[in-house]
Motif scaffolding. Structure first.
Motif, PDB file in Angstrom:
ATOM      1  N   PRO A 373       0.841  -1.198   0.000  1.00  0.00           N
ATOM      2  CA  PRO A 373       0.000   0.000   0.000  1.00  0.00           C
ATOM      3  C   PRO A 373       0.880   1.254   0.000  1.00  0.00           C
ATOM      4  CG  PRO A 373      -0.645  -1.533   1.748  1.00  0.00           C
ATOM      5  CD  PRO A 373       0.637  -2.028   1.191  1.00  0.00           C
ATOM      6  N   ASP A 375       0.546   3.918   1.715  1.00  0.00           N
ATOM      7  CA  ASP A 375       0.810   4.140   3.140  1.00  0.00           C
ATOM      8  C   ASP A 375       0.824   2.773   3.793  1.00  0.00           C
ATOM      9  OD1 ASP A 375       0.882   4.720   5.806  1.00  0.00           O
ATOM     10  OD2 ASP A 375      -1.144   5.571   5.916  1.00  0.00           O
ATOM     11  N   ALA A 376       2.016   2.232   4.026  1.00  0.00           N
ATOM     12  CA  ALA A 376       2.152   0.845   4.489  1.00  0.00           C
ATOM     13  C   ALA A 376       1.995   0.744   6.001  1.00  0.00           C
ATOM     14  CB  ALA A 376       3.479   0.264   4.035  1.00  0.00           C
ATOM     15  N   SER A 377       0.891   1.301   6.497  1.00  0.00           N
ATOM     16  CA  SER A 377       0.584   1.146   7.915  1.00  0.00           C
ATOM     17  C   SER A 377       0.124  -0.281   8.172  1.00  0.00           C
ATOM     18  CB  SER A 377      -0.516   2.117   8.330  1.00  0.00           C
ATOM     19  OG  SER A 377      -1.721   1.785   7.658  1.00  0.00           O
ATOM     20  N   ALA A 379      -2.663  -1.237   9.409  1.00  0.00           N
ATOM     21  CA  ALA A 379      -4.048  -1.384   8.963  1.00  0.00           C
ATOM     22  C   ALA A 379      -4.119  -1.572   7.453  1.00  0.00           C
ATOM     23  CB  ALA A 379      -4.866  -0.173   9.383  1.00  0.00           C
ATOM     24  N   ASN A 380      -3.308  -0.821   6.712  1.00  0.00           N
ATOM     25  CA  ASN A 380      -3.344  -0.928   5.246  1.00  0.00           C
ATOM     26  C   ASN A 380      -2.701  -2.224   4.762  1.00  0.00           C
ATOM     27  OD1 ASN A 380      -4.672   1.490   5.014  1.00  0.00           O
ATOM     28  ND2 ASN A 380      -2.815   2.704   4.667  1.00  0.00           N
ATOM     29  N   ALA A 383      -5.313  -4.845   5.289  1.00  0.00           N
ATOM     30  CA  ALA A 383      -6.330  -4.817   4.238  1.00  0.00           C
ATOM     31  C   ALA A 383      -5.803  -5.455   2.959  1.00  0.00           C
ATOM     32  CB  ALA A 383      -6.771  -3.377   3.978  1.00  0.00           C
ATOM     33  N   ALA A 384      -4.547  -5.180   2.622  1.00  0.00           N
ATOM     34  CA  ALA A 384      -3.952  -5.772   1.421  1.00  0.00           C
ATOM     35  C   ALA A 384      -3.867  -7.292   1.541  1.00  0.00           C
ATOM     36  CB  ALA A 384      -2.562  -5.180   1.187  1.00  0.00           C
TER      37      ALA A 384
END
Length: 417
Positions: A373, A375-377, A379-380, A383-384
């Motif tokens: 993502p 923004d590789a947080s 949470a992201n 989701a990925a």
């Protein structure tokens, strides 16, 4: 592992499991016997142990040649799926029942072919992996968990043989004799380790998985194919593989019994022009009948004649990221992400005592590392991973560690700069 599964003392020899409790049942091979079996298993209670015997290495394909079931109140049944090819009635009778299968992904395709598909299952092999057992074959699992030894000398026999010898039937019946007992012990172990929810998610995913699509370019699974470098030679491999597959299907024998993979590769490398030259290639010696030699040489010639624009590509087509060995040159930051993510997954797997590939598949790690993502947080990344098909328990464990690894990889070039 915890004490939930009573450890068998090393000095205590396992007890051999030699005879089924109720003896060897007669093989179900007609509609009347099948109807009685369906009624008995529909009236049984609790989970049903299910196993299937194939004739891998002997026959073409992976069809079942014997199906074994055991359920409380119904006993054990041995069913001949060649004599009774439609078992959809049995599948329907067990629709609301949990199936206990060892290495389910191996048996489910051949069971589906005869109309048997579970809605719920418990995979004792996968349960053993998640619980952290080093050896997860049915024999070792039965021995280490239950203190019972199963003879495995008939595991690789030709199950298409008719009539099936009594020792083989005894072996087959014993394979489901204690499978439910093993399931119960593993459930307790997983629960004690806090992993039962993980396993149940995995089992549900297996039961709900669609039937796999036909493999693209199955000829590329030829062993030793890496020796073949030129596209023209790959075309010869393809033609020989296809010819062998047709012959094997026509004769209902394993392709390897028609022609070995090594012989196919040897012929593609040699590119013989004559029968005599082909006979000089290892795998095509004097025992090969001349008519067969003519068929193999014709396949080689077809490979020679493939137009340039129709030659197979040097590498198999794929929809994912490039091979990891190319990442350092193509995208050094992605390579750093992958290296960090792999290390994080390995550390997590070791901490939780399960194989890294069961914690998260290597393919998912590669895909999210190649295209993370923006923004590789955590949470992201989570989701990925979910979009890619990871189960929720995997996402919960892996996403934070992978996000941290990605952040470190992103920071490294800046620090170097």
């Amino acid at each position: 592992m915890t004490d939930a599964v009573a450890a068998i003392p090393e000095e205590a020899a396992p007890v051999p499991l030699l005879e089924p409790k109720e003896g060897i049942p007669p093989v179900v091979a007609d509609e009347q016997a099948l109807a009685a079996t369906i009624a008995a298993f529909a009236a049984g209670t609790g989970p049903v142990a299910v196993d299937a015997e194939r004739a891998s290495g002997y026959r073409y394909g992976q069809r079942a040649y014997l199906i074994q079931l055991r359920r409380a109140g119904a006993g054990t049944a041995l069913i001949d799926p060649i004599a009774c090819p439609d078992l959809s009635g049995l599948g329907a009778a067990l629709a609301d029942t949990e199936w206990v299968v060892h290495a389910a992904t191996q048996d489910l395709p051949c069971l589906a072919e005869v109309g048997m598909r579970p809605q719920r299952l418990f995979d004792t092999e996968l349960a053993g992996r998640i619980a952290g057992f080093a050896r997860v074959g049915l024999g070792p699992m039965t021995e280490s968990v239950l203190g019972l030894s199963l003879a495995k000398e008939h595991s690789a026999v030709d199950w298409s043989t008719r009539p099936l010898p009594e020792p083989w039937l005894r072996y087959a019946a014993l394979d489901v004799e204690v499978l439910v007992e093993l399931r119960d012990a593993l459930e307790r172990e997983l629960d004690a380790q806090g992993k039962l929810g993980w396993a149940l998610e995995e089992f549900a995913a297996i039961a709900a998985a669609p039937r796999p699509a036909p493999r693209t370019d199955p000829w590329r699974r030829t062993s030793q194919l890496h020796k073949v470098r030129r596209r023209r030679q790959l075309a010869v491999v393809r033609e020989l593989w296809l010819a062998r597959d047709r012959m094997a299907q026509d004769r209902d024998v394993s392709p390897g019994r028609v022609l070995s993979d090594a012989a196919i590769v040897n012929a593609a490398l040699a590119m013989p022009l004559t029968i005599a030259a082909l006979q000089g290639v290892q795998g095509f010696g004097p025992r090969v009948h001349r008519r067969q030699l003519e068929q193999w040489l014709a396949a080689v010639q077809r490979g020679r004649e493939v137009p340039e624009n129709q030659l197979p590509p040097a590498a198999a087509p794929h929809d994912g990221p490039p091979p990891p060995r190319a990442w350092a040159e193509k995208d050094p930051v992605a390579a750093a992400r992958l290296s960090g993510a792999r290390a994080a997954v390995s550390e997590l797997a070791e901490r939780h005592h399960l194989p890294a590939e069961n914690l998260i598949t290597p393919d998912l790690v590669r895909r999210v590392s190649w295209e993370p993502p923006a923004d590789a947080s955590a949470a992201n990344v989570a989701a990925a991973l979910r979009r890619l098909g990871a189960r929720q328990w995997q996402v919960d464990l892996v996403a934070p560690a992978v996000a941290t690894a990605f952040a470190k990889a992103a920071a490294a070039p800046a620090q170097q700069g």
